[in-house]
Design a protein around this motif. Structure first.
Motif: not given
Length: 189
Positions: A149-151, A166-181, A184-186
């Protein structure tokens, strides 16, 4: 092979440089014969460098040098049809020998020793991954579960578990750009 060979390699190379780490509540010590490997590892794991010595849960020996493992004595591991072989292994007295095919780095994994041998000055990511593996194994032994999983973390943690691509890392990075910390991406414990 196995335990005896790992101990002979450590004795022959006399690892004198130490990198103490405390990742979460896992305390581990990396001993190496290369000042460059020690410096690189200490820089990478700087947020987790440990203070006083002692109380190590694990000791990892990182040897800059050559190994005598015959690749033809190992069983190749095929991950997916049509993909290149990443590693080969052999169970040996009290443990397992794993060869990373692309880099030529060898891991001797036993209950008492973890030894990695190869061109670690050039292939430092192999040692970094091994430290991560030892850390994760410590938590798995305590009853934790690891998922692919990414988180990310904001007020709450968010994990995306799905098959590769499936886009796990892409989703996580999109949230990082919105201020999330980023967490992991794996792999997530």
């Amino acid at each position: 092979g196995g335990v005896r060979e790992a101990r002979e390699i450590v004795e022959r190379h006399q690892p004198r440089h130490e990198v103490p780490l405390a990742i979460g509540d896992v305390r581990l010590l990396v001993r190496t014969n290369s000042a460059l490997v020690a410096e690189s590892l200490a820089a990478y794991f700087a947020p987790w460098s440990d203070g006083p010595a002692g109380g190590w849960e694990h000791v990892v020996y990182a040897i800059q040098g050559e190994h005598a493992v015959d690749p033809t004595s190992l069983t190749p591991v095929r991950r997916e049809r049509g993909k290149a072989i990443k590693e080969a292994y052999r169970d040996a007295d009290g443990g397992r020998i794993v060869l990373k095919v692309r880099t030529g780095v060898v891991f001797f994994m036993t209950a008492s020793d973890v030894v990695v041998v190869g061109d670690l000055e050039r292939e430092g990511s192999q040692l970094i991954n091994l430290v991560g593996h030892v850390y994760a194994e410590s938590y798995l032994e305590r009853g934790y579960v690891m998922v692919h999983a990414s988180a990310v973390q904001g007020e709450r943690g968010i994990a995306f578990a799905a098959q590769s691509g499936a886009g796990k890392s892409t989703m996580a990075l999109a949230l990082v750009e919105r201020g999330y910390r980023f967490v992991t991406n794996d792999r997530l414990l």
